[in-house]
Scaffold this active site. Structure first.
Site, PDB file in Angstrom:
ATOM      1  N   TRP A 178      10.983  21.427 -12.859  1.00 59.32           N
ATOM      2  CA  TRP A 178      10.827  22.724 -13.522  1.00 59.32           C
ATOM      3  C   TRP A 178       9.734  22.582 -14.571  1.00 59.32           C
ATOM      4  O   TRP A 178       9.715  21.594 -15.318  1.00 59.32           O
ATOM      5  CB  TRP A 178      12.129  23.194 -14.208  1.00 59.32           C
ATOM      6  CG  TRP A 178      11.833  24.412 -15.029  1.00 59.32           C
ATOM      7  CD1 TRP A 178      11.600  25.668 -14.560  1.00 59.32           C
ATOM      8  CD2 TRP A 178      11.651  24.465 -16.455  1.00 59.32           C
ATOM      9  NE1 TRP A 178      11.281  26.504 -15.604  1.00 59.32           N
ATOM     10  CE2 TRP A 178      11.308  25.795 -16.769  1.00 59.32           C
ATOM     11  CE3 TRP A 178      11.731  23.521 -17.488  1.00 59.32           C
ATOM     12  CZ2 TRP A 178      11.052  26.213 -18.078  1.00 59.32           C
ATOM     13  CZ3 TRP A 178      11.479  23.931 -18.790  1.00 59.32           C
ATOM     14  CH2 TRP A 178      11.149  25.262 -19.083  1.00 59.32           C
ATOM     15  N   GLU A 219      12.019  24.466  -9.139  1.00 58.88           N
ATOM     16  CA  GLU A 219      12.831  25.520  -9.768  1.00 58.88           C
ATOM     17  C   GLU A 219      11.942  26.644 -10.302  1.00 58.88           C
ATOM     18  O   GLU A 219      11.068  26.419 -11.131  1.00 58.88           O
ATOM     19  CB  GLU A 219      13.653  24.910 -10.911  1.00 58.88           C
ATOM     20  CG  GLU A 219      14.484  25.930 -11.684  1.00 58.88           C
ATOM     21  CD  GLU A 219      15.279  25.286 -12.823  1.00 58.88           C
ATOM     22  OE1 GLU A 219      15.104  24.082 -13.090  1.00 58.88           O
ATOM     23  OE2 GLU A 219      16.065  26.027 -13.460  1.00 58.88           O
ATOM     24  N   LYS A 221      11.180  30.469 -12.173  1.00 57.51           N
ATOM     25  CA  LYS A 221      11.637  31.115 -13.402  1.00 57.51           C
ATOM     26  C   LYS A 221      11.056  32.514 -13.517  1.00 57.51           C
ATOM     27  O   LYS A 221      10.060  32.843 -12.882  1.00 57.51           O
ATOM     28  CB  LYS A 221      11.243  30.265 -14.610  1.00 57.51           C
ATOM     29  CG  LYS A 221      11.951  30.707 -15.879  1.00 57.51           C
ATOM     30  CD  LYS A 221      12.080  29.640 -16.917  1.00 57.51           C
ATOM     31  CE  LYS A 221      12.756  30.244 -18.139  1.00 57.51           C
ATOM     32  NZ  LYS A 221      13.055  29.279 -19.165  1.00 57.51           N
ATOM     33  N   ASP A 252      18.075  28.963 -10.359  1.00 59.23           N
ATOM     34  CA  ASP A 252      18.873  28.946 -11.589  1.00 59.23           C
ATOM     35  C   ASP A 252      19.273  30.393 -11.817  1.00 59.23           C
ATOM     36  O   ASP A 252      18.409  31.272 -11.919  1.00 59.23           O
ATOM     37  CB  ASP A 252      18.003  28.400 -12.727  1.00 59.23           C
ATOM     38  CG  ASP A 252      18.717  28.364 -14.067  1.00 59.23           C
ATOM     39  OD1 ASP A 252      19.395  29.356 -14.403  1.00 59.23           O
ATOM     40  OD2 ASP A 252      18.576  27.363 -14.795  1.00 59.23           O
ATOM     41  N   HIS A 255      17.530  32.753 -14.171  1.00 58.72           N
ATOM     42  CA  HIS A 255      16.103  32.997 -14.020  1.00 58.72           C
ATOM     43  C   HIS A 255      15.772  34.214 -13.170  1.00 58.72           C
ATOM     44  O   HIS A 255      14.771  34.232 -12.459  1.00 58.72           O
ATOM     45  CB  HIS A 255      15.421  31.762 -13.424  1.00 58.72           C
ATOM     46  CG  HIS A 255      15.482  30.564 -14.311  1.00 58.72           C
ATOM     47  ND1 HIS A 255      14.899  29.367 -14.004  1.00 58.72           N
ATOM     48  CD2 HIS A 255      16.058  30.384 -15.527  1.00 58.72           C
ATOM     49  CE1 HIS A 255      15.115  28.496 -14.977  1.00 58.72           C
ATOM     50  NE2 HIS A 255      15.827  29.084 -15.911  1.00 58.72           N
ATOM     51  N   HIS A 279      21.207  25.892 -10.116  1.00 57.95           N
ATOM     52  CA  HIS A 279      21.581  25.654 -11.508  1.00 57.95           C
ATOM     53  C   HIS A 279      22.514  26.788 -11.890  1.00 57.95           C
ATOM     54  O   HIS A 279      22.106  27.948 -11.888  1.00 57.95           O
ATOM     55  CB  HIS A 279      20.348  25.681 -12.429  1.00 57.95           C
ATOM     56  CG  HIS A 279      19.676  24.352 -12.546  1.00 57.95           C
ATOM     57  ND1 HIS A 279      18.561  24.158 -13.331  1.00 57.95           N
ATOM     58  CD2 HIS A 279      19.986  23.145 -11.998  1.00 57.95           C
ATOM     59  CE1 HIS A 279      18.203  22.882 -13.247  1.00 57.95           C
ATOM     60  NE2 HIS A 279      19.040  22.252 -12.440  1.00 57.95           N
ATOM     61  N   ASP A 287      17.865  34.721 -20.160  1.00 53.82           N
ATOM     62  CA  ASP A 287      18.175  33.342 -19.769  1.00 53.82           C
ATOM     63  C   ASP A 287      18.787  32.607 -20.967  1.00 53.82           C
ATOM     64  O   ASP A 287      18.211  31.659 -21.483  1.00 53.82           O
ATOM     65  CB  ASP A 287      16.857  32.692 -19.328  1.00 53.82           C
ATOM     66  CG  ASP A 287      17.010  31.258 -18.865  1.00 53.82           C
ATOM     67  OD1 ASP A 287      18.077  30.919 -18.340  1.00 53.82           O
ATOM     68  OD2 ASP A 287      16.050  30.490 -19.035  1.00 53.82           O
ATOM     69  N   ASP A 289      21.532  30.814 -21.361  1.00 49.78           N
ATOM     70  CA  ASP A 289      22.203  29.538 -21.178  1.00 49.78           C
ATOM     71  C   ASP A 289      23.539  29.424 -21.903  1.00 49.78           C
ATOM     72  O   ASP A 289      23.821  28.415 -22.555  1.00 49.78           O
ATOM     73  CB  ASP A 289      21.264  28.372 -21.530  1.00 49.78           C
ATOM     74  CG  ASP A 289      20.277  28.098 -20.404  1.00 49.78           C
ATOM     75  OD1 ASP A 289      20.740  27.800 -19.294  1.00 49.78           O
ATOM     76  OD2 ASP A 289      19.057  28.208 -20.617  1.00 49.78           O
ATOM     77  N   ASP A 318      23.676  24.166 -15.709  1.00 48.56           N
ATOM     78  CA  ASP A 318      22.536  24.149 -16.632  1.00 48.56           C
ATOM     79  C   ASP A 318      22.715  25.192 -17.719  1.00 48.56           C
ATOM     80  O   ASP A 318      22.414  26.364 -17.505  1.00 48.56           O
ATOM     81  CB  ASP A 318      21.229  24.398 -15.853  1.00 48.56           C
ATOM     82  CG  ASP A 318      20.017  24.382 -16.786  1.00 48.56           C
ATOM     83  OD1 ASP A 318      20.147  23.913 -17.934  1.00 48.56           O
ATOM     84  OD2 ASP A 318      18.938  24.838 -16.364  1.00 48.56           O
TER      85      ASP A 318
HETATM   86  C1  RNT Z   1      14.625  26.045 -17.897  1.00 46.33           C
HETATM   87  C2  RNT Z   1      15.246  25.514 -16.648  1.00 46.33           C
HETATM   88  C3  RNT Z   1      15.454  24.036 -16.610  1.00 46.33           C
HETATM   89  C4  RNT Z   1      15.993  23.504 -17.907  1.00 46.33           C
HETATM   90  C5  RNT Z   1      16.417  22.062 -17.854  1.00 46.33           C
HETATM   91  C6  RNT Z   1      16.586  21.487 -19.212  1.00 46.33           C
HETATM   92  O1  RNT Z   1      14.611  27.391 -17.957  1.00 46.33           O
HETATM   93  O2  RNT Z   1      16.452  26.175 -16.409  1.00 46.33           O
HETATM   94  O3  RNT Z   1      16.252  23.707 -15.532  1.00 46.33           O
HETATM   95  O4  RNT Z   1      17.082  24.240 -18.353  1.00 46.33           O
HETATM   96  O5  RNT Z   1      15.556  21.358 -17.076  1.00 46.33           O
HETATM   97 ZN    ZN Z   2      17.636  25.425 -14.761  1.00 42.30          ZN
END
Ligand code: RNT
Ligand code: ZN
Length: 411
Positions: A178, A219, A221, A252, A255, A279, A287, A289, A318
């Protein structure tokens, strides 16, 4: 209670024993970075960058390898099911500072030992952020070839480590790339950075490793903080890249636009890709988290994973919440996704399919709602018991660990 629940499910055409057995065999990778807010062990003083952010300053974060490993030992003990550990390149263990393009397999030997003790496989990620050479939000797509080369060397070093880990552990290590690359404001040229990213990746993947040792993923985004207007590695870029080059796409679920159902993408992608990496996170408006809850997004994603073949999905968590007890966020999120998987395994997939194909949408709707209120909690408690993981009392253990360990950490 379990026997009663088993009976109720059996009457509904579902075998709870089989569901629990299957659930315990689906690996879920825990991300090491929830333990220390994505800080790592470089001690460079660099702040977290790349458009991602861990908000909050709850006390007790892990400050070194010994503390992070101890926290992980404890966290793993709170979670049922088969677990892997997901590492980032900045978590290498070394007595002196090592530049990112110089990291070596041996820096991860302590982790291999840790994983062996915990009977867990390891996955890996190069770290293309929180570094002076990524300060302007560009890495593999940077216009400066020297900077691109530095990051190419870092990813090469990372893939070498992943292959080493895979060989040592006897199963493939997922190496997920990523990058934060993007722009705050409207680009003057959208194509150039994407072309440079494509060329950097091609240079990286020209080096072939045995698929017994490494599985490569990319990955995508949507946007990052401070990089809102343009993301070089967008969804379309990586889906097309992965399809053409035989790489695994990683989705993810933080994203995508908040109204987009990532769960709906699983069945589409698995028709064309052998494997899909994920993820799992919770995005609150963006995003953000947040730790995973047992909400509809998690349930729907787990259901699609189970219905489309969990063995073809590489599941990782994640999120990085620093505003609450980090171990509770870590273990709680993992437990919730385990619940979502078990719940999905307790659905009558074949019956749903038959009802749909015969046009009986009325019963399909009714049945899906009825399944929501079967005694799932009793099966979950039994699953935890069999997996030697705590049931609802898991949080009492976190409270004690906080009193005795994390709460005593200063700074
Ligand atoms: C960032 C991505 C990535 C990170 C990690 C730390 O937006 O989701 O995967 O969260 O690699
Ligand atoms: Zn991620």
């Amino acid at each position: 209670m379990y026997n009663e629940a088993q009976k109720r499910y059996r009457e509904a055409g579902v075998d709870t024993e089989e569901a629990m057995k299957k659930c315990a065999s689906i690996p879920v990778a825990l991300h090491c970075w929830q333990g220390d807010d994505v800080t790592g062990f470089e001690n460079s003083g660099e702040a977290l960058s790349g458009g991602i952010q861990a908000t909050g300053n709850y006390p007790g974060k892990a400050r070194n390898p010994a503390e992070l490993m101890a926290d992980l030992d404890f966290t793993f003990s709170l979670i049922p099911g088969k677990k892997r550990l997901n590492l980032h390149a900045v978590y290498g263990v070394s007595s002196s500072p090592v530049e990112r393009d110089r990291i070596l397999p041996e820096h991860f030997d302590p982790w291999l030992e840790w994983a062996k003790k915990n009977n867990a496989g390891i996955d890996f990620n190069p770290t293309l952020f929180s570094h002076p050479k990524a300060a302007d939000g560009l890495t593999l797509s940077h216009p400066d070839k020297d900077i691109r080369n530095f990051w190419i060397r870092h990813v090469n070093a990372s893939r070498k480590i992943s292959a080493y880990i895979g060989e040592k552990q006897g199963n493939p290590c997922l190496d997920n790339i990523w990058i934060p690359d993007g722009l705050k404001d409207i680009p003057g040229d959208r194509s150039g950075p994407r072309r440079r990213l494509m060329e950097s990746l091609d240079e990286i993947f020209a080096k072939k490793y045995d698929s017994k040792y490494i599985a490569d993923s990319v990955e995508s985004k949507l946007f990052g903080i401070g990089l809102e207007s343009y993301t070089v590695g967008s969804h379309e870029f990586y889906i097309a890249y992965a399809a053409k080059r035989g790489i695994i796409p990683l989705l993810d679920n933080g994203h995508f636009h908040p109204t987009e159902n990532v769960s709906d993408k699983v069945s589409a992608l698995l028709l064309f890709f052998d494997r899909l990496a994920l993820h799992v996170t919770r995005n609150v408006h963006w995003d953000s988290d947040h730790s995973v809850r047992l909400d509809d997004a998690a349930r729907d994603l787990a259901r699609e994973i189970v219905f489309n073949g969990a063995e073809r999905c590489l599941i990782g968590l994640d999120y990085f919440d620093a505003s609450i007890n980090r171990i509770a966020a870590w273990a709680g999120g993992a437990r919730n996704f385990q619940k979502a998987l078990l719940e999905a395994l307790l659905l009558p997939q074949d019956e749903f399919k038959t009802l749909q194909d015969s046009g009986n949408y009325t019963k399909l709707l009714v049945l899906q709602e009825e399944f929501k209120i079967l005694p799932f909690g009793d099966v979950w408690e039994e699953y935890c018991r069999r997996e030697k993981a705590p049931g609802a009392e898991w949080f009492d253990k976190v409270t004690v660990y906080e009193q005795e360990i994390t709460g005593k950490r200063k700074g």
